[in-house]
Design a protein around this motif. Structure first.
Motif, mmCIF file in Angstrom:
data_model
loop_
_atom_site.group_PDB
_atom_site.id
_atom_site.type_symbol
_atom_site.label_atom_id
_atom_site.label_comp_id
_atom_site.label_asym_id
_atom_site.label_seq_id
_atom_site.Cartn_x
_atom_site.Cartn_y
_atom_site.Cartn_z
ATOM 1 N N LEU A 123 0.674 -1.237 -0.084
ATOM 2 C CA LEU A 123 -0.145 -0.033 -0.042
ATOM 3 C C LEU A 123 0.991 1.233 0.005
ATOM 4 C CD1 LEU A 123 -2.875 -0.886 2.542
ATOM 5 C CD2 LEU A 123 -2.952 -1.113 -0.036
ATOM 6 N N VAL A 124 2.011 1.313 0.620
ATOM 7 C CA VAL A 124 2.896 2.584 0.839
ATOM 8 C C VAL A 124 3.502 2.635 -0.648
ATOM 9 C CG1 VAL A 124 5.238 3.192 1.905
ATOM 10 C CG2 VAL A 124 3.265 2.162 3.196
ATOM 11 N N ASP A 125 3.842 1.395 -1.464
ATOM 12 C CA ASP A 125 4.489 1.782 -2.714
ATOM 13 C C ASP A 125 3.508 2.289 -3.851
ATOM 14 O OD1 ASP A 125 6.798 1.023 -1.646
ATOM 15 O OD2 ASP A 125 6.680 -1.201 -2.157
ATOM 16 N N LEU A 126 2.030 2.159 -3.448
ATOM 17 C CA LEU A 126 1.195 2.650 -4.465
ATOM 18 C C LEU A 126 1.211 4.205 -4.735
ATOM 19 C CD1 LEU A 126 -2.180 0.545 -3.695
ATOM 20 C CD2 LEU A 126 -0.191 -0.046 -5.515
ATOM 21 N N LYS A 127 0.634 4.375 -6.092
ATOM 22 C CA LYS A 127 0.631 5.745 -6.224
ATOM 23 C C LYS A 127 -0.351 6.457 -5.302
ATOM 24 C CE LYS A 127 2.101 5.527 -11.269
ATOM 25 N NZ LYS A 127 1.939 5.744 -12.248
ATOM 26 N N TRP A 128 -0.321 7.792 -5.056
ATOM 27 C CA TRP A 128 -1.302 8.485 -4.116
ATOM 28 C C TRP A 128 -2.830 8.385 -4.585
ATOM 29 C CZ3 TRP A 128 -1.210 10.268 0.432
ATOM 30 C CH2 TRP A 128 -0.073 10.764 0.768
ATOM 31 N N ARG A 129 -2.999 8.374 -5.909
ATOM 32 C CA ARG A 129 -4.324 8.253 -6.243
ATOM 33 C C ARG A 129 -4.984 6.946 -5.660
ATOM 34 N NH1 ARG A 129 -1.722 8.702 -11.235
ATOM 35 N NH2 ARG A 129 -1.535 6.674 -12.653
ATOM 36 N N GLY A 152 -1.659 4.728 9.598
ATOM 37 C CA GLY A 152 -0.082 4.450 9.515
ATOM 38 C C GLY A 152 0.483 4.340 8.137
ATOM 39 N N CYS A 153 -0.301 4.050 7.175
ATOM 40 C CA CYS A 153 -0.051 3.962 5.852
ATOM 41 C C CYS A 153 0.201 5.437 5.279
ATOM 42 C CB CYS A 153 -0.814 3.120 4.962
ATOM 43 S SG CYS A 153 -0.362 2.857 3.237
ATOM 44 N N MET A 154 -0.888 6.127 5.530
ATOM 45 C CA MET A 154 -0.739 7.420 4.885
ATOM 46 C C MET A 154 0.176 8.327 5.555
ATOM 47 S SD MET A 154 -3.253 7.415 2.763
ATOM 48 C CE MET A 154 -3.585 9.294 2.376
ATOM 49 N N PHE A 155 0.407 7.934 6.823
ATOM 50 C CA PHE A 155 1.560 8.846 7.603
ATOM 51 C C PHE A 155 3.229 8.277 6.860
ATOM 52 C CE2 PHE A 155 4.998 9.105 10.743
ATOM 53 C CZ PHE A 155 4.875 10.320 11.079
ATOM 54 N N ILE A 156 3.237 7.218 6.660
ATOM 55 C CA ILE A 156 4.527 6.676 6.055
ATOM 56 C C ILE A 156 4.652 7.337 4.781
ATOM 57 C CG2 ILE A 156 5.793 4.868 5.260
ATOM 58 C CD1 ILE A 156 5.947 5.099 8.273
ATOM 59 N N LYS A 157 3.569 7.315 3.912
ATOM 60 C CA LYS A 157 3.494 7.794 2.458
ATOM 61 C C LYS A 157 3.898 9.137 2.523
ATOM 62 C CE LYS A 157 2.410 7.120 -1.761
ATOM 63 N NZ LYS A 157 3.003 6.022 -2.676
ATOM 64 N N MET A 158 3.374 10.198 3.643
ATOM 65 C CA MET A 158 3.704 11.527 3.229
ATOM 66 C C MET A 158 5.003 11.732 3.916
ATOM 67 S SD MET A 158 -0.034 13.353 4.676
ATOM 68 C CE MET A 158 -0.054 12.258 6.406
ATOM 69 N N SER A 159 5.625 11.241 4.830
ATOM 70 C CA SER A 159 6.819 11.493 5.281
ATOM 71 C C SER A 159 7.956 10.725 4.709
ATOM 72 C CB SER A 159 6.816 10.846 6.789
ATOM 73 O OG SER A 159 6.802 9.376 6.749
#
Length: 321
Positions: free
Chosen positions: A36-42, A139-146
């Motif tokens: 999920l973290v590796d997926l694109k933002w959309r 947690g996934c969104m936080f890791i993605k943004m950071s």
């Protein structure tokens, strides 16, 4: 010359796609969080919205189902009747009760009564499930943004590499700079030469990788990147460019991949920036223009000259010759 296919683009993106994984594709599901973290933002936002929407509708339907099976939705009840959830009359009110409970709003108009054991069990299940979903998705969104991928965009490389003499030795050089005032801690640079070759046994290696020495023995690969630096690879008998001359450079096909790694000072996360140089982007007999100047009490960097080069007298022969 027509631009050929790169292994690594100038912006650092690797032109490699994995296909025909077969049964190995199940490994992505075994590490769902990283997937999920590796997926694109959309796709991340779509999964985020769908997961919460479906979970809310399912849980609200369960509360509505309990009220329906107990007969709480029927309008005619005595004063002594105790419903499972007070003031739940239809699906919208059941949905509002779930949202108030999940978001810990608690307006006080809808609440669980003590004579509803199935409601208490569902409330406990809702609390546990909500905690798991919140921890996973948030947690996934936080890791993605950071992720420090955007930090790599402020690490710049020169558009071209040059070959000229430095300290009486023929060297391959390129320039790297940091556009931000925040430093890259423990910055280290590595270079890979990617070139096809054939072994003495007749095996053809289409993307053979060879390490280019940029100062491993002397520590020059450890960078103090507060101002633009010129990275130097000495062409000697141990270099893969030992037989490279100005004439043979025109007929060669190779790619130099540059990898810069370091720790972002503000976040403490590891950042990596990449670029590459093909044979068309290696200028023989050129040198980079100076970009540093001393002002009143500080050093000034002129990034308008960061990519600029000028010709210098350089022998057209290889080191071997």
């Amino acid at each position: 010359r027509r631009e050929r296919q790169r292994f690594v683009d100038k912006n650092g993106r690797c032109n490699v796609q994995h296909g025909n994984l077969g049964g190995e594709s199940s490994r992505y599901l075994s590490d769902l969080f990283t997937t999920l973290v590796d997926l694109k933002w959309r796709w991340n936002l779509l999964i985020f919205l769908l997961t919460y929407t479906v979970a809310w509708l399912v849980m609200a339907s369960m509360w509505w189902g309990i009220a329906y099976l107990r007969g709480d939705l029927q309008p005619a009840h005595g004063d002594s009747y105790s419903p499972c959830v007070a003031n739940v009359y239809n699906f919208p009110s059941a949905f509002l009760f779930f949202i108030e409970t999940e978001a810990t709003i608690g307006y006080g108009h809808r609440y669980i009564t003590e004579r509803c054991p199935e409601g208490i069990v569902l409330f406990l299940f809702q609390s546990l499930l909500g905690s798991v979903v919140d921890a996973f998705l948030i947690g996934c969104m936080f890791i993605k943004m950071s992720q420090p991928k955007k930090r790599a965009e402020t690490l710049v490389f020169s558009r071209a590499a040059v070959i000229s003499q430095r300290d009486g030795k023929l060297c391959l050089m390129f320039r790297v700079g940091n556009l931000r005032n925040s430093h890259m801690v423990s910055a280290q640079i590595r270079c890979k030469l990617i070139k096809s070759r054939q072994t003495p046994e007749g095996e053809f290696l289409p993307l053979d990788q060879c390490e280019l020495d940029v100062g491993f023995g002397t520590g020059a690969d450890q960078l103090f990147l507060v101002s633009p630096l010129t990275i130097c690879h000495e062409i000697n008998s141990e270099s893969p460019f030992f037989c490279l001359s100005q004439r043979s450079l025109r007929s060669e096909q190779f790619e130099i991949v540059v990898i810069l790694e370091g720790i972002v000072e503000t976040t403490g996360m590891t950042c990596q920036a990449r670029t590459s140089y093909t044979e068309d982007e290696v200028l023989w007999g050129h040198r980079f223009l100076p970009v540093m100047s001393l002002e009143d009490g500080f050093f000034r960097v002129d990034y308008s000259q960061f990519h600029a080069t000028f010709e210098v007298p350089t022998p057209p022969y290889s080191v071997k010759e």
